[in-house]
Scaffold this motif. Structure first.
Motif, PDB file in Angstrom:
ATOM      1  N   GLY A 160      35.836  29.746  40.109  1.00  0.00           N
ATOM      2  CA  GLY A 160      36.285  28.653  39.261  1.00  0.00           C
ATOM      3  C   GLY A 160      37.789  28.762  39.163  1.00  0.00           C
ATOM      4  O   GLY A 160      38.448  29.253  40.069  1.00  0.00           O
ATOM      5  N   LYS A 161      38.328  28.387  38.050  1.00  0.00           N
ATOM      6  CA  LYS A 161      39.773  28.477  37.841  1.00  0.00           C
ATOM      7  C   LYS A 161      40.182  29.941  37.686  1.00  0.00           C
ATOM      8  O   LYS A 161      39.897  30.574  36.675  1.00  0.00           O
ATOM      9  CB  LYS A 161      40.178  27.664  36.621  1.00  0.00           C
ATOM     10  N   ARG A 162      40.801  30.466  38.726  1.00  0.00           N
ATOM     11  CA  ARG A 162      41.409  31.804  38.718  1.00  0.00           C
ATOM     12  C   ARG A 162      40.440  32.965  38.556  1.00  0.00           C
ATOM     13  O   ARG A 162      40.866  34.086  38.294  1.00  0.00           O
ATOM     14  CB  ARG A 162      42.508  31.899  37.655  1.00  0.00           C
ATOM     15  N   ARG A 163      39.130  32.724  38.666  1.00  0.00           N
ATOM     16  CA  ARG A 163      38.198  33.855  38.558  1.00  0.00           C
ATOM     17  C   ARG A 163      36.877  33.513  39.224  1.00  0.00           C
ATOM     18  O   ARG A 163      36.512  32.356  39.381  1.00  0.00           O
ATOM     19  CB  ARG A 163      37.969  34.252  37.101  1.00  0.00           C
ATOM     20  N   ARG A 213      25.743  36.007  37.289  1.00  0.00           N
ATOM     21  CA  ARG A 213      26.734  35.093  36.720  1.00  0.00           C
ATOM     22  C   ARG A 213      27.848  35.961  36.139  1.00  0.00           C
ATOM     23  O   ARG A 213      27.582  37.033  35.595  1.00  0.00           O
ATOM     24  CB  ARG A 213      26.111  34.243  35.617  1.00  0.00           C
ATOM     25  N   LEU A 214      29.069  35.479  36.267  1.00  0.00           N
ATOM     26  CA  LEU A 214      30.230  36.235  35.808  1.00  0.00           C
ATOM     27  C   LEU A 214      30.996  35.425  34.778  1.00  0.00           C
ATOM     28  O   LEU A 214      30.948  34.199  34.774  1.00  0.00           O
ATOM     29  CB  LEU A 214      31.147  36.554  37.000  1.00  0.00           C
ATOM     30  N   ASN A 215      31.720  36.126  33.924  1.00  0.00           N
ATOM     31  CA  ASN A 215      32.586  35.458  32.965  1.00  0.00           C
ATOM     32  C   ASN A 215      33.932  36.172  32.946  1.00  0.00           C
ATOM     33  O   ASN A 215      34.158  37.113  33.714  1.00  0.00           O
ATOM     34  CB  ASN A 215      31.931  35.386  31.581  1.00  0.00           C
ATOM     35  N   SER A 216      34.810  35.766  32.050  1.00  0.00           N
ATOM     36  CA  SER A 216      36.158  36.335  32.015  1.00  0.00           C
ATOM     37  C   SER A 216      36.147  37.832  31.695  1.00  0.00           C
ATOM     38  O   SER A 216      37.094  38.537  32.009  1.00  0.00           O
ATOM     39  CB  SER A 216      37.033  35.582  31.010  1.00  0.00           C
ATOM     40  N   GLY A 217      35.060  38.342  31.097  1.00  0.00           N
ATOM     41  CA  GLY A 217      34.969  39.760  30.783  1.00  0.00           C
ATOM     42  C   GLY A 217      34.340  40.602  31.884  1.00  0.00           C
ATOM     43  O   GLY A 217      34.264  41.831  31.763  1.00  0.00           O
TER      44      GLY A 217
END
Length: 177
Positions: A80-83, A128-132
């Protein structure tokens, strides 16, 4: 009126799911998929009412083709945006898989759904990944040569997706030979 959130998918056999589950570690903060949620999405449908649901069932019943082999080889990720937002097992593109996906897309349009605008990228989402979430580079390098025993796709299914605070729960509601 009750609405249902739907998608069409192929389910890998148990031995392939087991092999995929064996890769699911080593990225802190990743939300790894449960064995019951492993699938190859052929068409995301979204929320529909009971009338559209009936039309979709009728249209999907018209999809027919001979069984074909499916194979997993390699891994990848979506960004996505930057990650990175997800990591997945790559499904080897094949004429049979492309033809089935196209026939399902045409059936969905016949039922009245708008055309799918995203390019079909055959894969099985593993996490699934997130900002953390931790960086995934080492995981991708370690599993880049992932390979599972090919299997014969003899059916596809319509699934319902229930969104919960702990992630989506998928339930097969109809299987098509």
């Amino acid at each position: 009126m009750s609405r249902r959130r739907l998608f069409v998918a192929l389910r890998p056999p148990a031995e392939v799911c087991e092999a995929l589950l064996d890769t699911m570690e080593g990225v802190a903060g990743a939300r790894w998929q449960d064995a019951d949620n492993l699938h190859i999405t052929l068409r995301f449908i979204g929320e529909v009412d009971r009338h559209m649901y009936a039309d979709i069932l009728t249209a999907l019943e018209s999809v027919a083709m001979p069984p074909f082999p499916v194979e997993i080889s390699g891994v990848g990720h979506f960004e996505g945006k930057r990650r990175s937002t997800a990591i997945w097992a790559r499904v080897t593109p094949s004429p049979g898989l492309a033809q089935l996906q196209h026939r399902i897309e045409m059936a969905c349009r016949l039922a009245g759904l708008p055309p799918e605008t995203r390019k079909f990228v055959p894969h099985v989402t593993l996490a699934r990944l997130n900002s953390g979430s931790a960086p995934i580079g080492e995981w991708l390098a370690a599993h880049g040569r992932l390979s599972c025993t090919p299997w014969l796709a003899e059916s596809f299914a319509l699934y319902e997706s229930d969104l919960t605070p702990n992630g989506a729960i998928y339930r097969e509601i109809h299987q098509f030979p």
